[in-house]
Enzyme design. Sequence first.
Site, short mmCIF file in Angstrom:
data_model
loop_
_atom_site.label_atom_id
_atom_site.label_comp_id
_atom_site.label_asym_id
_atom_site.label_seq_id
_atom_site.Cartn_x
_atom_site.Cartn_y
_atom_site.Cartn_z
N TYR A 22 0.83 -1.20 0.00
CA TYR A 22 0.00 0.00 0.00
C TYR A 22 0.87 1.25 0.00
O TYR A 22 0.55 2.25 -0.66
CB TYR A 22 -0.92 0.01 1.23
N LYS A 32 -17.65 2.35 3.43
CA LYS A 32 -18.34 2.49 4.71
C LYS A 32 -18.20 1.20 5.51
O LYS A 32 -17.92 0.15 4.91
CB LYS A 32 -19.82 2.83 4.51
N ASP A 89 -22.41 -2.55 9.07
CA ASP A 89 -22.37 -3.04 7.69
C ASP A 89 -23.62 -2.64 6.91
O ASP A 89 -23.52 -2.17 5.77
CB ASP A 89 -22.22 -4.56 7.70
#
Length: 332
Positions: A58, A97, A181
């Site tokens: 990353y 999210k 979630d």
Amino acid sequence: MQSPVRWGILGTARITRRVAPAIQSAPAAKLIAIASRSEEKAKAWAEKYECPQIVESYEQLLERDDVDVVYIPLPPHLHAEWTIKAAQAGKHVLCEKPLALNALEAETMVNACQQAGVCFEEGVMWYHHPRATQIRDILNQGRLGEIRRVTSAFSFPWQSSVEPSEEYRFKQEQGGGSLMDLGWYCVGASLWTLGMLPEEVFGREVLDGSVDESFSGWMRFANGAEAAFDCSRNMTSRRWIEIAGTEGSIVCDDFTRPWQEEKTRFWIHDAQGNAEVVNCEAATQETCLIENFSQRILTGQLDNQQSLGLKTQQVMDRLLKSAKSKRNENEF
């Protein structure tokens, strides 16, 4: 900055199966690189989605001069770390999210992006579908009268080849649970509709281990309006919303994602119960999100959506606190 905006992705999470083709099909976007800690996964992913570059870490992706924006589909407990690092590297950030584990983390993410002068947004896609614009227009026209209640539900029967021990949605410390979630969409939709934070909330959770398997919530707003929702991963598939006013209501049975893209619609009911079907433009909402975010970068609209994501996270914190504080009340 010139179009197309150049995108990089941190990780090969399942949601990238939808987002990668969206980047490829959005006129103002171009997929440049995928970063993964697994070379094998990265190679297979890059071949499938025609991604030209594979990056081993990353950190290396954030160092690239040919990447303008990063999409972060990592588990929630990693969102703050990599959003802040991306902002410090001068990259715009689209983050899945829930934004973070809590509102404090989310605030640090927003602040880091503001200080770096980069765009930041949550990856909730239905806000960007043409249908959402049509619903907003009807609300602004006052066709429903004064909005009094928003009711929504999001659930599905959990089926996955991933072992629960390897799935972040089953781990509290990684941001798991049905509220984080699924309930995120319901809470966000309520705030999007009413345009304000609630004055009072109540939450009720049904636990499975350390996380909520199901969650029910209620919110009361300063103008007297209320919002109620439920979410679950052990119930049949539901993703509907009703926005009820003094003169009519809107009903949409698939607000988070159309059951069929070519048949996107919702209903308007008047005070006498007469129903009008509103057919909407067919569109892939992932592509709409990528295109809109890319256009924000090109036009310098830095703070268009970040406030809604932060407010959603703040309400999530209050709902979870309510659920835990009342866990032992009213027991027989």
